[in-house]
Design an enzyme around this catalytic site. Structure first.
Site: not given
Lengths: 480, 253
Positions: B10-13, B61-62, B88, B159
């Site tokens: 999830g490192a794009s933002r 997709d993890v 993340n 969450y």
């Protein structure tokens, strides 16, 4: 994709050439090429449009239209709001988050309830704007607003021109607003929104950018206006005021200095952090460019933190604020002003233990200068503040006198039993607005801007005296 | 961190982006995993390259075991191994106190979505890198959880539950993987601003959290990245099964 945005607003049918373009990211702001003939035609047209429409609208209807327009802006998805939130930070260099928050806070102050507050505050009976209304002493009075107001907007606080535009509309006046090159957008967008709600009303407004003092038509417009409202530096205000030849209302809002005063009651163990936090907010919002923002603070001894510790905590708080919402990038002159202030006091601090300088390392992002005794000095702004220690706040009052004509807001934090007495002392020294620290930068509906009226100073009060009323009765053909 | 292979999911933002950039600034080889937005991921890679680092974007997709297996295979093909894994990624969640679902409005599927996004994603990546880390007798796993587990200042039930599951999973994993010289730790950020997820948290909520926070502000993505980098560093080699709270002192345990 490029998007072209007009940096002016004129009634339909007025053709204007584009003269200049300024690019901000993918947006291109288009500035007009104005000729004297065009502007004169425009002023005639606005006056006509007003006569045909706005002059005949009931105040209640005008309030409704403005309220509807404001409601558009209070929707986060409203396209023009989104555009403003994107473009204003680029144009002004203010932090985007500050612009987003402050713009909506500001606009919320012009909803229906607030507009009625403005009207009720300044007129015993706002119905006087629509008809002759009976007076307690007999006879009738009606209020007439100027037919055409010429506004000179400033660019220091995004959106501020809207205040002036709305005041004009409440008085049924047509308006020409000259925007500042520092922020030429918001007044235009607001006029466009008004047009969405009521096209005819917007036909009574024009928003134009021109270089102040340079255009030939500026003098011609000043001759044609029925009232002039000027926001700007003291020099700008004076210069324009001097050009007005005819006896019309001229309201000038020039340079002002605001300050804060913190009593020892606000520096108890449970309150001091909140007090510092509030003041840092007042200093940081729009980087002190608003005249409502404090340039210095008097801090009373006797709290659990000393004034020196207050200065240190304020410095840390400003540092945190910088991380959250960075200050705008400055020009060379502004940087130089801050640096020279720092240098001056850093040199003094070497031999004077009553002076300390706390400053952001490297850049000029924030500066706190501590003085062990009371004094008074304006700030080069941009998050630069001087802290003056005092035994009691009243002691500081004697230092205000030389600045009397410039004083405006005092943000104060004192216990209730001191509030009125302190306010009275401050008022005598020239302060016109006493407010809470933490709220200093937010003007409220109905306030007396620079100690004056917003609306009442612009209008003519016309009386029908009791004698005329009584005499008319005699001429009733059916009288006894 | 010189030439260590670091996978950040999830490192794009947001926080993931800051973590990826931080590792790159320490000369690591950073794999920027992303779910959908390849353009954003490429921007991160460009940022990394402009910092003089090595970065590579990889879609994966993890929550899908097969996708993770393929992604790790690809990393092994190109770089030989994974030394540091930072979990993340989470499935999209908007931290909006006004629009959050109350306890009585939530359905099991809300919890399931979060458990899949947080726990399942973490499980899949951990399982895939375990053989690599065991073989080289070295590995660092850092899982992002939340300080809401300890201090649910706004009860984002689904969450927080998903993240609490990750915390339990991480501690057991630390026990089992310790003998292989693999450490497993968690970082628990407080409200981190600005990120896409936290943008909808209203100003007054942010302000009230700031007022309760000793360090007087909200976390920034870079603050979280610093803590993650510490747990991946040599200095943290004797720390495992721990949770590092990065919330300016809001939670103290």
């Amino acid at each position: 994709m490029e998007q072209h945005i007009l940096a002016y607003f004129v009634p339909k049918g007025i053709c204007i050439d584009i003269h200049e373009e300024h690019t901000f990211g993918e947006y291109i702001l288009e500035f007009p090429n104005l000729s004297s003939a065009q502007v004169m035609e425009l002023s005639t047209r606005l006056r006509l449009n007003r006569g045909k429409y706005l002059a005949n609208l009931k105040t209640e209807r005008i309030v409704e239209i403005i309220d509807k327009t404001i409601q558009l802006w209070l929707n986060p998805q409203y396209p023009l709001r989104k555009l403003a939130e994107t473009l204003l930070p680029m144009i002004t260099a203010y932090d985007a988050e500050i612009v987003r928050l402050e713009l909506k806070r500001f606009l919320r102050g012009f909803r229906k309830k607030d507009l009625y507050r403005f009207l009720d505050e300044e007129f015993d009976n706002p119905g006087m704007l629509d008809n002759f209304r009976p007076r307690k002493s007999g006879g009738f009075t009606r209020v007439y607003g100027p037919e055409l107001i010429l506004h000179f907007f400033s660019g220091n606080v995004p959106g501020l021109p809207i205040w002036s535009m709305i005041m004009g509309l409440l008085l049924k006046s047509a308006g020409i607003g000259k925007t500042s090159s520092a922020e030429p957008l918001m007044a235009v967008l607001f006029a466009q929104s008004l047009a969405e709600v009521d096209e005819n009303l917007a036909e009574c407004l024009a928003v134009l950018p021109w270089k102040g003092g340079s255009a030939q038509f500026e003098d011609l417009l000043l001759e044609r206006a029925d009232a002039v409202v000027i926001y700007g530096s003291s020099q700008t205000v004076e210069k324009i005021k001097n050009k007005v030849r005819q006896p019309i209302p001229v309201l000038g809002y020039g340079h002002k200095i605001s300050f804060a005063a913190v009593g020892q009651e606000a520096l108890t163990a449970d309150r001091y952090q909140d007090t510092v936090h509030r003041l840092a907010n007042d200093v940081s919002v729009y980087d002190q460019q608003s005249c409502l923002s404090p340039q210095l603070v008097f801090v009373e001894r006797g709290g659990v933190i000393s004034p020196r510790q207050f200065a240190q905590l304020l410095a840390s708080e400003l540092d945190r604020y910088e991380k959250r919402r960075p200050r705008a990038k400055l020009g060379d002159a502004e940087i130089h002003a801050i640096r020279s202030l720092r240098n001056r006091y850093e040199a003094m601090a070497i031999s004077n233990s009553e002076i300390d300088v706390y400053a952001s390392g490297g850049g000029t992002e924030w500066t706190v200068v501590y003085h062990g005794r009371p004094g008074f000095e304006g700030s080069p702004l941009n998050r630069t503040i001087q802290v003056f220690a005092c035994q009691c706040l009243e002691e500081a009052l004697s230092h205000l006198r030389p600045y009397r004509s410039y004083l405006q807001s005092a943000g104060i934090a004192v216990a209730p039993e001191r509030l009125e007495a302190l306010a009275h002392c401050l008022a005598q020294e020239g302060v016109s607005r006493i407010t809470a620290i933490g709220q200093m930068t937010l003007g409220v509906a109905g306030w007396h801007h620079d100690a004056r009226f917003n609306l009442a100073d612009l209008v003519r009060f016309v009386d029908i005296e009791r004698s005329a009323e009584q005499l008319a009765e005699l001429y009733d053909p059916d009288v006894e | 961190m010189q030439d260590k292979v670091v996978l950040v999911t999830g490192a794009s933002r947001g926080i993931g982006r800051a973590i990826a950039k931080h590792f790159a600034s320490r000369q690591a080889i950073v794999i920027v995993d992303f779910l959908r937005n390849s353009q954003l991921a490429e921007e991160v890679v460009e940022d990394i390259q402009s910092l003089g680092g090595q970065g590579f974007a990889l879609q994966g997709d993890v929550t899908q075991e097969e996708a993770v297996r393929r992604m790790v295979e690809e990393i092994v093909d190109s770089f030989g191994t994974v030394d540091v894994l930072v979990n993340n990624a989470l499935c999209h969640y908007t931290f909006n106190p006004k629009l959050r679902k109350t306890a009585w409005e939530l359905e099991w599927k809300d919890y399931q979505t979060q458990i899949d996004g947080s726990l399942r994603g973490t499980f899949n990546t951990c399982k895939a890198v375990m053989p690599l880390m065991k073989r080289q007798n070295f590995g660092r796993v850092i899982n992002l959880v939340t300080n809401l587990i300890d201090f649910p200042i706004v009860p984002y039930h689904d969450y927080t539950t998903g993240k609490a599951a990750v915390l339990g999973y991480s501690r057991s994993l630390a026990k089992e993987l310790g003998p292989f010289n693999i450490t497993v730790n968690c970082v628990a950020p407080g409200l981190t601003y600005p990120t896409d997820s936290s943008r909808d948290t209203q100003e007054d909520v942010r302000e009230s959290i700031i007022r309760l926070t000793p360090l007087g502000r909200l976390a920034r993505p870079e603050d979280i990245a610093g803590a993650v980098a510490f747990l991946a560093s040599e200095e943290a080699s004797f720390i495992t099964g721990q949770t590092l709270y990065v919330d300016g002192g809001l939670t103290m345990r």
